[in-house]
Write an enzyme that holds these catalytic residues in place. Structure first.
Site, PDB file in Angstrom:
ATOM      1  N   HIS A 117      48.419  36.878  37.917  1.00 45.60           N
ATOM      2  CA  HIS A 117      47.467  37.102  37.384  1.00 45.60           C
ATOM      3  C   HIS A 117      46.112  36.354  37.087  1.00 45.60           C
ATOM      4  CE1 HIS A 117      47.000  40.810  35.199  1.00 45.60           C
ATOM      5  NE2 HIS A 117      45.839  40.108  34.533  1.00 45.60           N
ATOM      6  N   ARG A 133      44.262  37.597  40.542  1.00 49.46           N
ATOM      7  CA  ARG A 133      43.522  38.579  39.887  1.00 49.46           C
ATOM      8  C   ARG A 133      42.342  38.883  39.447  1.00 49.46           C
ATOM      9  NH1 ARG A 133      44.040  44.612  38.367  1.00 49.46           N
ATOM     10  NH2 ARG A 133      43.658  45.209  36.291  1.00 49.46           N
TER      11      ARG A 133
END
Length: 317
Positions: free
Chosen positions: A256, A259
């Site tokens: 993540h 991201r």
């Protein structure tokens, strides 16, 4: 519709409806199931059931979760699952009330997402190009990391990509996101090159497996897992290994985090917030706006570190 007799039947019927009517993602359904089964265990000790629970009981359960030391985020998620199943039960006529409706959750701690600077991302990408026992492993690792950073995909979206989405040297990838919503994301030249190289090796490997009687995989990143593709857990371990190899603190790196880096670096270079929202697949612009705070925090840090007026003069003896 008559209410089920058993609490676990309440859960299974609720989850089936969430999957069929709302297209809820598998990971969301698994989380709902875990949280609601924990509540069932708590109720069983107190001879309660979904049909009998009152607001005070739900509040007592949340207090017990707090006493266990569960985080605010976990408690908020569990309350959300309870509200959802009782809203479903009300709509189905299983109950004439929602005992969790008036309960306010603990909220989530407002913390800025961890991100990486461009130099750290470069080190991760370089580590991917050089990590792996075989050439095909290095090609797969490079493709995974290039795609993740180029698109800002969720890790579940990345590992479950169908190979059909990558055929034909695409400039754009079609991604199936949360709730079955589709979105298009552009690919950078390095990501396209890594994808093309990986596809060549992947297809050759699949053809060899076919000669041994194996069925061809429909996934871009096939594996022998139950799902048939690289798992989120394996990729989580892989990215930690790449962090160590690239000299980046493993504590800072998760799937993540890439991201977040994708979104933050776009914003730093002048991308429109609405465009970033579309690329990330956020339903609400408020979710995307957190990256403006990340940018503000980094700018403030730069000022404090480098502006001459921010430096404290040395104290006189």
């Amino acid at each position: 519709m008559r209410a089920p007799d058993q609490d676990l039947q309440w859960i299974s019927t609720f989850l089936d409806a969430q999957a069929a009517e709302l297209g809820a993602a598998r990971n969301t359904l698994l989380a709902y199931g875990r949280d609601l089964r924990d509540l069932v265990q708590w109720m069983a000790v107190r001879q309660l059931s979904f049909a009998k629970v009152q607001q005070s009981d739900v509040e007592a359960y949340l207090i017990s979760c707090d006493a266990e030391g569960l985080s605010r985020a976990t408690r908020a998620r569990r309350l959300s699952a309870i509200k959802q199943i009782y809203r479903f039960a009300f709509e189905e006529g299983w109950r004439d009330d929602n005992p969790a409706l008036q309960i306010k959750g603990p909220g989530r701690a407002k913390s800025l997402p961890k991100t990486l600077d461009i130099a750290e991302v470069d080190r991760l990408l370089e580590a991917a190009r050089n990590s792996g026992r075989r050439e095909i492993d290095r090609q797969r690792n490079t493709c995974l990391m290039e795609l993740l950073y180029a698109t800002g995909m969720r890790v579940s979206e990345l590992v479950s990509l169908p190979v059909s989405a990558a055929r034909g040297d695409p400039n754009l990838l079609l991604i199936l996101g949360k709730g079955g919503k589709e979105r298009m994301v552009p690919l950078s030249p390095p990501a396209r090159a890594a994808l093309s190289e990986w596809l060549t090796s992947r297809d050759a490997h699949e053809e060899h497996r076919a000669t041994q009687g194996h069925k061809p995989s429909r996934f871009l990143f096939p594996s022998r897992s139950k799902e048939g593709h690289l798992t989120r857990h394996r990729f989580y371990l892989l990215i930690k290994e790449l962090a160590v190899a690239g000299g980046v603190s493993p504590d800072k790196v998760t799937p993540h985090t890439l991201r977040h880096a994708f979104a933050t670096h776009l914003l730093e270079n002048g991308a429109d917030l609405r465009a970033i929202q579309a690329l990330l697949g956020h339903a609400d612009i408020a979710t995307t706006e957190i990256y403006t705070h990340v940018l503000d925090a980094r700018l403030a840090e730069l000022v404090h570190q480098h502006h001459p007026l921010a430096q404290q003069p040395p104290e006189e003896d």
